[in-house]
Scaffold this motif. Structure first.
Motif, PDB file in Angstrom:
ATOM      1  N   ASP A  19       1.010  -0.948   0.307  1.00 50.44           N
ATOM      2  CA  ASP A  19       0.398   0.319   0.346  1.00 50.44           C
ATOM      3  C   ASP A  19       0.977   1.171   0.041  1.00 50.44           C
ATOM      4  O   ASP A  19       1.320   1.480   0.592  1.00 50.44           O
ATOM      5  CB  ASP A  19      -1.442  -0.059   1.414  1.00 50.44           C
ATOM      6  CG  ASP A  19      -1.974   1.203   1.495  1.00 50.44           C
ATOM      7  OD1 ASP A  19      -1.990   1.814   0.684  1.00 50.44           O
ATOM      8  OD2 ASP A  19      -2.860   1.721   2.304  1.00 50.44           O
ATOM      9  N   THR A  20       0.673   1.858  -0.947  1.00 52.74           N
ATOM     10  CA  THR A  20       1.884   3.244  -1.308  1.00 52.74           C
ATOM     11  C   THR A  20       0.340   4.560  -1.363  1.00 52.74           C
ATOM     12  O   THR A  20       1.393   5.080  -1.757  1.00 52.74           O
ATOM     13  CB  THR A  20       2.699   3.256  -2.705  1.00 52.74           C
ATOM     14  OG1 THR A  20       1.216   3.040  -3.855  1.00 52.74           O
ATOM     15  CG2 THR A  20       3.199   1.796  -2.610  1.00 52.74           C
ATOM     16  N   TYR A  21       0.034   4.626  -1.036  1.00 55.93           N
ATOM     17  CA  TYR A  21      -1.288   4.829  -1.256  1.00 55.93           C
ATOM     18  C   TYR A  21      -1.975   5.242  -1.950  1.00 55.93           C
ATOM     19  O   TYR A  21      -2.461   4.191  -2.716  1.00 55.93           O
ATOM     20  CB  TYR A  21      -0.446   6.249   0.242  1.00 55.93           C
ATOM     21  CG  TYR A  21      -2.089   7.984  -0.186  1.00 55.93           C
ATOM     22  CD1 TYR A  21      -2.993   7.308   0.821  1.00 55.93           C
ATOM     23  CD2 TYR A  21      -1.301   8.594  -0.543  1.00 55.93           C
ATOM     24  CE1 TYR A  21      -4.265   8.053   1.082  1.00 55.93           C
ATOM     25  CE2 TYR A  21      -2.950   9.892  -0.151  1.00 55.93           C
ATOM     26  CZ  TYR A  21      -3.917   9.676   0.531  1.00 55.93           C
ATOM     27  OH  TYR A  21      -4.945  10.474   0.554  1.00 55.93           O
ATOM     28  N   GLU A  23      -0.290   6.178  -4.807  1.00 57.77           N
ATOM     29  CA  GLU A  23       0.432   6.663  -5.500  1.00 57.77           C
ATOM     30  C   GLU A  23       0.979   4.543  -6.844  1.00 57.77           C
ATOM     31  O   GLU A  23       1.401   4.400  -5.703  1.00 57.77           O
ATOM     32  CB  GLU A  23       1.911   7.175  -5.435  1.00 57.77           C
ATOM     33  CG  GLU A  23       2.763   7.014  -6.778  1.00 57.77           C
ATOM     34  CD  GLU A  23       4.042   7.471  -6.133  1.00 57.77           C
ATOM     35  OE1 GLU A  23       4.570   7.528  -4.511  1.00 57.77           O
ATOM     36  OE2 GLU A  23       4.740   7.645  -7.390  1.00 57.77           O
TER      37      GLU A  23
ATOM     38  N   ALA B  42      -0.330   3.998   5.207  1.00 53.35           N
ATOM     39  CA  ALA B  42       0.679   4.323   4.705  1.00 53.35           C
ATOM     40  C   ALA B  42       1.201   5.410   3.706  1.00 53.35           C
ATOM     41  O   ALA B  42       0.039   6.275   4.211  1.00 53.35           O
ATOM     42  CB  ALA B  42      -0.298   4.169   3.143  1.00 53.35           C
ATOM     43  N   GLN B  43       2.119   5.837   3.583  1.00 54.75           N
ATOM     44  CA  GLN B  43       2.662   7.074   3.461  1.00 54.75           C
ATOM     45  C   GLN B  43       3.457   8.300   4.563  1.00 54.75           C
ATOM     46  O   GLN B  43       3.611   9.079   4.433  1.00 54.75           O
ATOM     47  CB  GLN B  43       2.307   7.962   2.489  1.00 54.75           C
ATOM     48  CG  GLN B  43       2.049   7.789   0.948  1.00 54.75           C
ATOM     49  CD  GLN B  43       3.192   7.078   0.007  1.00 54.75           C
ATOM     50  OE1 GLN B  43       3.347   6.415  -0.052  1.00 54.75           O
ATOM     51  NE2 GLN B  43       3.605   8.102  -0.371  1.00 54.75           N
ATOM     52  N   LEU B  59       6.321   5.318   4.998  1.00 54.42           N
ATOM     53  CA  LEU B  59       5.655   4.005   5.070  1.00 54.42           C
ATOM     54  C   LEU B  59       5.442   2.754   4.046  1.00 54.42           C
ATOM     55  O   LEU B  59       4.749   4.235   3.379  1.00 54.42           O
ATOM     56  CB  LEU B  59       5.041   4.437   6.036  1.00 54.42           C
ATOM     57  CG  LEU B  59       4.284   2.472   6.952  1.00 54.42           C
ATOM     58  CD1 LEU B  59       5.727   1.750   6.748  1.00 54.42           C
ATOM     59  CD2 LEU B  59       4.243   3.106   7.973  1.00 54.42           C
ATOM     60  N   ASN B  60       5.168   2.360   3.452  1.00 57.93           N
ATOM     61  CA  ASN B  60       4.599   1.702   2.420  1.00 57.93           C
ATOM     62  C   ASN B  60       4.306   0.999   3.828  1.00 57.93           C
ATOM     63  O   ASN B  60       4.820  -0.451   4.077  1.00 57.93           O
ATOM     64  CB  ASN B  60       5.589   1.193   1.516  1.00 57.93           C
ATOM     65  CG  ASN B  60       5.578   1.954   0.321  1.00 57.93           C
ATOM     66  OD1 ASN B  60       5.887   2.122  -1.292  1.00 57.93           O
ATOM     67  ND2 ASN B  60       5.270   3.026   0.778  1.00 57.93           N
ATOM     68  N   VAL B  61       2.596   0.022   3.303  1.00 51.54           N
ATOM     69  CA  VAL B  61       2.198  -0.753   4.257  1.00 51.54           C
ATOM     70  C   VAL B  61       2.129  -2.107   2.927  1.00 51.54           C
ATOM     71  O   VAL B  61       1.506  -1.928   2.276  1.00 51.54           O
ATOM     72  CB  VAL B  61       0.740  -0.420   4.920  1.00 51.54           C
ATOM     73  CG1 VAL B  61       0.041  -1.600   5.717  1.00 51.54           C
ATOM     74  CG2 VAL B  61       1.269   1.002   5.530  1.00 51.54           C
ATOM     75  N   VAL B  62       2.253  -3.168   4.094  1.00 54.69           N
ATOM     76  CA  VAL B  62       2.873  -4.302   2.941  1.00 54.69           C
ATOM     77  C   VAL B  62       1.458  -5.666   3.631  1.00 54.69           C
ATOM     78  O   VAL B  62       1.389  -6.030   5.271  1.00 54.69           O
ATOM     79  CB  VAL B  62       3.694  -5.703   3.224  1.00 54.69           C
ATOM     80  CG1 VAL B  62       3.947  -6.589   2.398  1.00 54.69           C
ATOM     81  CG2 VAL B  62       4.846  -3.885   2.429  1.00 54.69           C
ATOM     82  N   GLN B  63       0.955  -5.788   2.950  1.00 59.58           N
ATOM     83  CA  GLN B  63      -0.180  -7.079   3.062  1.00 59.58           C
ATOM     84  C   GLN B  63       0.275  -8.459   2.808  1.00 59.58           C
ATOM     85  O   GLN B  63      -0.172  -9.514   3.355  1.00 59.58           O
ATOM     86  CB  GLN B  63      -1.653  -6.766   2.262  1.00 59.58           C
ATOM     87  CG  GLN B  63      -2.062  -6.286   3.113  1.00 59.58           C
ATOM     88  CD  GLN B  63      -3.926  -6.071   1.984  1.00 59.58           C
ATOM     89  OE1 GLN B  63      -3.920  -4.547   1.542  1.00 59.58           O
ATOM     90  NE2 GLN B  63      -4.572  -6.689   2.661  1.00 59.58           N
TER      91      GLN B  63
END
Lengths: 506, 506
Positions: A19-21, A23, B42-43, B59-63
């Motif tokens: 999840d990069t928001y 982008e 995220a971000q 931050l990038n959130v990863v699933q």
């Protein structure tokens, strides 16, 4: 004799769950043959086509083992935009040079944007061709008062032209908008049911917060779904006369939705972009008569009556150029409206007003009735000067509350706004009278606490200007969804002890 | 009775091998307890500490399954900045609010930056606290002529103060700088050995390209290592009298190095930032006497003699405020210098001049001798008016070429510049005289072909203004490291057929 090289097999789409928001990011392996033959490198902009859709993404190059050399990994934003099944063939190429960026550079260097230049920029922005950096440069170049009247009209028109429009088939269609900066000012959620209860049509689309702790769409979402498409909006309005939907879900102004995602982290306002953002959505929503509420106060978004007049003039001239009837009301912006700041906390205030509860914030009710009265007159449901009395009657009899519940049900079902699991009261450090309340710092605290992302986050004010407080009495309570955010907001509140200014002499 | 919750075990650092160019990115799992308790999303900007170093990352959130819930994954840029071993304990928190951003917002809204405001911004920029979006906003707010003289001096001083400085222990230390915009203008690689061969001291640090297809550091790197630290620069200069190193490797102006990484993709110039960028590095490098070469021409960076005078004045006043002797020379900027455009192609031209080859570009030799002559006079090695003759003699006898080889060896060893594997000649579409050459379009073509990232990429010109060409004769050859980039550059060249303007009448 050498044969022509065989074409490489196409890359396969893979959702990486990153999840990069908003982008769109493409992940390719360093050894990927396409990546090498095209000369792509980290941060390259890459045009990718899968399942019939084409987007432009930013490349991250991966050396790790979690991505294969024949895979085109995508971030969640890119995944949503492509809407193609996993394993789809992906075609990649260098995007065409972004010619409209030349107009942005010219603007940065002080030259005026022509209408075709604005149109070219906005088309590229809406199509997702601008990188985050390029969006930031455009937003910065247009910030403050750097867009003149003609540029603002051109920007508004371009934003309307690249989006969807709703047709209502004749008759007056009412709308209102509050030029933000005043925490807790959630009048829309009261005005719409009042106006609709009087038989007028008010299909309201609202934005999420840009730089504030909550937009109307954020607050409304805590009581009902707001992501309605155009047919859903038409259905809700046909059934109830009104709706309170998120404008972004209907792509009424898709370029604006893209710009907002960089405006928010930059916390930048632009008068021309503000006018274009507001009016493009009104035109696209098919509105004919629009009331603009401009709260004025030293810590509100608009700080003086003179600044409000400049803004009002720009709104009026732009509206006229686009064929809208527009009326501006200046209201008191010296203090927050209601008690809550943050999506759910503001919704709680709205519900209290609609239910005529004794603990309801009277200032919120007053403002809502003032605005509703203007709209009832604009819409022809009340004679000149008689709007407010009619609005008051509709609220007092419970007709507005019933209408609000109808609207929520029609939008997909009413629900209870959430309550924050972590709360802490900030107490007065001395006894005295409340002399001033700093809206900007309150908004900052609410945002540090997690609003608007965390719907339950924000703060609840316990005092009003003029109130006498004893030392140790709570001034406001910070609400958060996590201990870290609560601590973060309280740290800031601790060093900004003048946020609620209490007099020296008890 | 409930016990206090046990503190969560620290997250462990993991290198994910994701190249995001220079942006530090942190990857955390959606279910990571720290991520949840701190309310990161995220971000979010997150301050991370590992092995004693602290950085701010996005931050990038990863699933996905490739990252564990107790891992703090990092991009290559974050990995380089932290320099901690894999598995190190990582502490995360919200960074303190970025107060200096208020100064950037004020500047965007037209207010002047004070010296303490500039200092606060530049400290935060150098420390990596600004996100890419925030950097883009700052660069845009200062673009064009938006920084006045005082702001420029303050910016220069702040940039010097946050970086390293080289001390030379007295005596004249010479330096030169060319204000870019003229493709192929690689005089530095000739001037330094000429000046050093005359016994003067010239420790030259150069930048990589910002908006051009090659900077001097990019070209020099194709023949010798340029990433020298301060002790290495001092050793090379002690041994040979000169050096040609990359300024970024010595952190002479670390804030400038950060700003350049957003200036490059935005392709934006700012006069104040240009002056601060150039002079901060000269002051930090310990230079005392500086010659600035300003090429002037309709398609060069500086387009008129008047604009050059404005720039010269800003350079002179700023230099004086910082205690530098500065002299500005305007040179002819109407056409590219030499034949090659791009790192390796420009290095080939330089080598031909130094070796006195018959095929060497005479214009490059002429410009280098003019500048070297000025410097020999500034440094006291030649009487007024006698510099150029001395420079010519040093070049003609091979002393400059021997000195250049000594410098390359002292910098770590001389090597051959690469040759591009993919090349294509663009031919004249009609016979006639070459009337004009568009530097900006040539630079664009070289960049689309991959310069400066791909050292071998760029283009080689085959004609000069005034030459007569036959239809079908090659005007220039595009060089690329991949077929995709070759095609990309040629596509652009095809629609920009006036890049080399050939007269209608053959």
């Amino acid at each position: 004799m050498s044969a022509a090289p065989l074409p490489a097999p196409p890359l396969r789409l893979r959702r990486l769950g990153i999840d990069t928001y908003q982008e769109p990011v493409l992940y390719m392996h360093l050894e990927c043959p396409v990546c090498r033959s095209e000369g792509f490198e980290a941060q390259s902009r890459v045009e990718m086509t899968a399942g019939g859709r084409t987007i432009v993404a930013t490349l991250n190059v991966v050396q790790g083992g979690f991505l294969g050399v024949a895979e085109a990994g995508v971030s969640e934003a890119a995944w949503r935009m492509l809407q193609a099944p996993e394993g789809s063939a992906v075609a990649l190429r260098h995007p065409p040079p972004l010619e409209s960026l030349g107009h942005v550079r010219a603007k940065i260097h002080g030259r005026k944007l022509t209408a075709p230049a604005v149109r070219a920029v906005i088309e590229d922005v809406a199509a997702g061709r601008y990188s985050e950096l390029q969006l930031a440069a455009f937003v910065t170049a247009c910030a403050g008062d750097r867009l003149d009247q003609e540029e603002t009209i051109a920007l508004t028109r371009a934003m309307v032209d690249v989006g969807e429009r709703i047709a209502w088939g004749g008759g007056r269609v009412l709308d209102k908008h509050c030029v933000g900066g005043l925490p807790g000012n959630r009048t829309t959620m009261i005005v719409v049911p009042v106006v609709a209860a009087c038989g007028l049509r008010m299909p309201k689309t609202s934005s999420r917060a840009i730089t504030s702790p909550a937009g109307t769409a954020d607050a409304m979402e805590t009581v009902a779904p707001v992501e309605l498409d155009v047919p859903a909006i038409q259905r809700v309005v046909e059934r109830t006369g009104g709706c309170i939907a998120w404008g972004g879900a209907v792509r009424l102004s898709p370029a604006d939705d893209v710009l907002i995602r960089v405006e928010r982290p930059l916390d930048l306002d632009s008068q021309g972009q503000l006018v274009a953002s507001v009016l493009s959505k009104k035109v696209a929503a098919g509105s004919t008569h629009v009331l603009i509420d401009v709260p004025v106060g030293p810590t509100a978004k608009v700080r003086s009556a003179q600044a409000a007049q400049v803004l009002a003039r720009q709104l009026e001239v732009t509206a006229q150029a686009l064929g809208l009837h527009l009326s501006v009301v200046q209201t008191d912006g010296t203090a927050p409206v209601g008690y809550g700041i943050g999506p759910a906390l503001e919704a709680h205030d709205v519900l209290a007003v609609l239910r005529n509860e004794a603990a309801a914030p009277p200032d919120l009710a007053d403002r809502a009735l003032l605005l509703a009265g203007h709209l009832l007159e604009l819409g022809g449901a009340a004679p000149a000067g008689g709007g407010r009395a009619l609005a008051h009657q509709v609220l007092a009899t419970g007709a507005a509350w019933r209408k609000f519940q109808d609207i929520c049900e029609a939008q997909g079902g009413m629900r209870q706004p959430p309550v924050a699991p972590f709360r802490h009261a900030v107490a007065a450090q001395r006894s005295g009278s409340v002399l001033a309340i700093d809206n900007r710092r309150l908004a900052r605290i609410a945002k540090l606490a997690g609003a608007p992302r965390a719907a339950c986050a924000g703060l609840a004010l316990h005092v009003r200007i003029g109130d006498f407080v004893e030392r140790g009495e709570p001034l406001f309570t910070v609400h958060a969804d996590s201990p870290g955010e609560l601590a973060y907001a309280l740290d800031y509140a601790a060093v900004q002890s003048g946020t609620v200014h209490v007099s020296e002499d008890a």
